[in-house]
Design an enzyme around this catalytic site. Structure first.
Site, mmCIF file in Angstrom:
data_model
loop_
_atom_site.group_PDB
_atom_site.id
_atom_site.type_symbol
_atom_site.label_atom_id
_atom_site.label_comp_id
_atom_site.label_asym_id
_atom_site.label_seq_id
_atom_site.Cartn_x
_atom_site.Cartn_y
_atom_site.Cartn_z
ATOM 1 N N ARG A 47 -105.871 43.786 112.499
ATOM 2 C CA ARG A 47 -106.998 43.961 113.416
ATOM 3 C C ARG A 47 -108.036 42.849 113.290
ATOM 4 N NH1 ARG A 47 -107.815 50.446 113.130
ATOM 5 N NH2 ARG A 47 -107.747 49.966 110.934
ATOM 6 N N LYS A 154 -97.251 53.901 99.559
ATOM 7 C CA LYS A 154 -97.883 55.123 99.102
ATOM 8 C C LYS A 154 -99.353 55.061 99.476
ATOM 9 C CE LYS A 154 -99.665 55.686 94.877
ATOM 10 N NZ LYS A 154 -100.848 54.967 94.366
ATOM 11 N N HIS A 184 -93.883 51.253 93.730
ATOM 12 C CA HIS A 184 -93.678 49.954 93.076
ATOM 13 C C HIS A 184 -93.196 50.091 91.628
ATOM 14 C CE1 HIS A 184 -97.755 50.402 91.375
ATOM 15 N NE2 HIS A 184 -97.416 49.488 90.512
ATOM 16 N N LYS A 188 -90.053 47.802 88.955
ATOM 17 C CA LYS A 188 -90.283 47.137 87.663
ATOM 18 C C LYS A 188 -88.950 47.029 86.918
ATOM 19 C CE LYS A 188 -94.992 48.919 87.127
ATOM 20 N NZ LYS A 188 -95.940 47.840 86.999
ATOM 21 N N GLU A 222 -104.644 52.755 81.693
ATOM 22 C CA GLU A 222 -105.225 51.533 82.261
ATOM 23 C C GLU A 222 -106.578 51.308 81.596
ATOM 24 O OE1 GLU A 222 -104.409 50.694 86.625
ATOM 25 O OE2 GLU A 222 -104.560 52.870 86.560
ATOM 26 N N HIS A 246 -95.516 57.702 90.533
ATOM 27 C CA HIS A 246 -94.989 56.840 89.461
ATOM 28 C C HIS A 246 -94.509 57.626 88.237
ATOM 29 C CE1 HIS A 246 -96.861 54.010 92.021
ATOM 30 N NE2 HIS A 246 -98.054 54.003 91.481
HETATM 31 C C1 BG6 Z 1 -101.206 52.218 91.948
HETATM 32 C C2 BG6 Z 1 -102.447 53.064 91.841
HETATM 33 O O1 BG6 Z 1 -100.205 52.891 92.653
HETATM 34 O O2 BG6 Z 1 -100.733 51.904 90.645
HETATM 35 C C3 BG6 Z 1 -103.516 52.336 91.037
HETATM 36 O O3 BG6 Z 1 -102.938 53.340 93.134
HETATM 37 C C4 BG6 Z 1 -102.974 51.916 89.690
HETATM 38 O O4 BG6 Z 1 -104.674 53.160 90.861
HETATM 39 C C5 BG6 Z 1 -101.657 51.160 89.861
HETATM 40 O O5 BG6 Z 1 -103.947 51.064 89.105
HETATM 41 C C6 BG6 Z 1 -101.020 50.926 88.513
HETATM 42 O O6 BG6 Z 1 -99.914 50.080 88.682
HETATM 43 P P1 BG6 Z 1 -99.436 49.144 87.493
HETATM 44 O O7 BG6 Z 1 -98.228 48.469 88.044
HETATM 45 O O8 BG6 Z 1 -100.578 48.202 87.214
HETATM 46 O O9 BG6 Z 1 -99.162 50.047 86.334
#
Ligand code: BG6
Length: 509
Positions: A47, A154, A184, A188, A222, A246
């Site tokens: 957009r 997602k 994702h 990995k 994290e 995940h």
């Molecule tokens: C994402 C989440 O799907 O995965 C984020 O929305 C998170 O909040 C991220 O930080 C973590 O991914 P990774 O690959 O850094 O473990």
């Protein structure tokens, strides 16, 4: 590897962050490795009003800021940039798709992409239905001249009802085989290696069950906060953001039965069976089996960190969890009675994702451990990130008189391999979709099943504000109450460090 068929990728939401940070760098890496098809082009749709040149420039900056962005990249970038095209749209309403359709035909003709096309929805989820309806209305989903596939990012729904609804809508426009729901984590390398470790070695499988495994622990920590995503996160929370997708994916890979072959259908069938066997937590057990927390302000390494409630976009009275720990059971023959402990959180002491299989102690105690214990704490740690690798802990005689025993580590680090380059998740997933391999994408029924596990918890939290949400200072391992989930004497979570082999100390505080 199969030779890729010629194709076009159309990215909706192309002026957004995901396209710049993940998709274009991943496509660029494929380009550098000569993995893209001979006839190929990328059409970005967004957009924001940009010309194709401005779009290319914007992405060039993105590529150049990548750590490996040295002079070589700039030189190589030019021919890659020629593959990139941009089309601004006023909005994504179905009425505006004739322009999109014309642009696709033009690029198909210029680049001879043979009518094969992937649509990548990198937009906010509210637009998924609108865009797919538009594609449907203009026949862009029809596989007459070539195949059509669609990749959906997602979050896939916000609960079971919305996920079902979205699946239903998508299946009105595309067949299940055309739909690639991306997670994702499955891209990995180390996540894929869970299956390889289990099913390419004869030594693990005989032990991989309720007879020998005491419990399984899965951590995804994290050491950052919500990083400007407060508006989204405050409506989602850790359970939706990390667990529903995940972490439950990781559970399925640890717990699944061996597939009959490495093929999308048999692997995805096994994944579904695990999710179907996870025992939903009853309303009365939520407080006992799920602990939620939210980070409060603190000072980490001399830097003041504000509390979650002070983050932009977050309500000052928010009760959204930035930490969650759960105890789950998988009701099947392999796992009956073995607890799976899962935790994830923002602003924990370090960034780490790992799976830990804790084995049962020996049936008879012969030796004394240095620390006064009587048994080795045999653990197999599969490190997803960082310091990717595998570690096995076992008891060994302390040299010298007597039979004192201590735990030692046997470890493998990916960094020790000659070829240590771990491809980015998006690189692998895009390539798989381009090849038509859906193994590492979630199937609609599995997503609905994972919502069935998470929904009762969300409902209990919504209906019963009395269920506590515990504060934890940013930079610590979450609320202490999470320790009570692992209720056996002398047992706690593993407190991992950024190096695979160090643990047990509250490092990096
Ligand atoms: C994402 C989440 O799907 O995965 C984020 O929305 C998170 O909040 C991220 O930080 C973590 O991914 P990774 O690959 O850094 O473990």
């Amino acid at each position: 590897m199969k030779v890729l068929e010629n194709q076009l990728i159309v990215i909706f939401g192309a002026s957004g962050d995901l396209t710049k940070r993940k998709l274009i760098p991943a496509l660029y890496q494929l380009y550098r490795q000569n993995l893209l098809p001979k006839h190929f082009a990328i059409l970005g749709i967004g957009r924001t009003h940009l010309s194709t040149d401005q779009f290319r420039e914007k992405l060039l900056v993105g590529l150049n800021s990548k750590p490996e962005g040295e002079s070589g990249i700039l030189k190589e970038f030019k021919p890659f940039a020629n593959l990139l095209h941009y089309l601004p749209v006023e909005n994504y309403d179905p009425a505006g798709y004739s322009g999109i359709s014309e642009k696709i035909s033009e690029l198909e003709h210029t680049f001879q992409t043979g009518g094969n096309c992937i649509f990548y929805l990198a937009t906010p989820p509210e637009l998924y239905k609108v865009i797919t309806a538009g594609l449907d209305m203009h026949g862009l989903n029809r596989q007459e001249k070539g195949w059509r596939r669609i990749i959906i990012e997602k979050p896939f729904g916000i609960n079971l009802r919305s996920a079902r609804n979205l699946n239903h809508h998508l299946l009105n426009c595309f067949t299940e085989e055309q739909i690639y729901r991306i997670d994702h984590y499955l891209g990995k390398e180390t996540v894929q290696n869970v299956m390889v470790t289990r099913f390419s070695n004869g030594i693990f499988e005989p032990l991989w069950n309720r007879n020998y495994v005491h419990h399984v622990e899965i951590t995804s920590a994290e050491n950052i906060g919500v990083e400007g995503r407060g508006g989204y996160y405050d409506k989602a929370g850790a359970l939706r953001d990390m667990v529903q997708n995940h972490l439950l994916q990781l559970v399925t890979l640890v717990a699944m039965e061996p597939p009959t072959m490495i093929h999308s259908l048999s692997i995805r069938n096994e994944v579904l069976k695990v999710l179907q066997s996870v025992r939903p937590i009853q309303a009365g057990d939520i407080e006992k089996q799920v602990i939620r927390g939210q980070y409060t302000g603190s000072t980490i390494k001399g830097i003041k960190r504000s509390s979650y409630r002070e983050e932009p976009g977050v309500s000052a009275e928010s009760r959204t969890e930035t930490y969650v720990a759960l105890k789950l059971f998988i009701d099947n023959w392999r796992w009956g009675g073995v607890p799976f402990f899962i935790r994830t959180g923002k602003y924990l002491p370090t960034k780490v994702t790992e799976l830990v299989v804790h084995f049962k102690p020996t049936p008879h105690r012969l030796f004394c451990f240095d620390e006064g214990r009587f048994n080795s704490d045999n653990q197999l740690v599969i490190r997803i990130q960082p310091d990717e690798g595998i570690l096995l802990k076992f008891g060994m005689k302390v040299p010298g008189a007597g039979y004192n025993v201590q735990d030692v580590n046997m470890d493998f680090h990916y960094a020790d391999l000659a070829q240590t380059d771990l491809p980015e998740a998006y690189q692998r997933l895009l390539l798989d979709c381009m090849q038509g391999d859906a193994t590492l994408f979630s199937r609609g029924d599995a997503i609905e099943q994972s919502w069935k596990i998470v929904d009762p918890i969300l409902t209990a939290w919504e209906n019963n504000p009395e269920i506590p949400i515990f504060g934890y200072p940013a930079g610590t391992w979450g609320p202490q109450q999470a320790d009570s989930l692992i209720d056996e004497r002398d047992m706690t979570w593993r407190y991992p460090c950024k190096n695979l082999s160090d643990d047990g100390i509250f490092c990096e505080l």
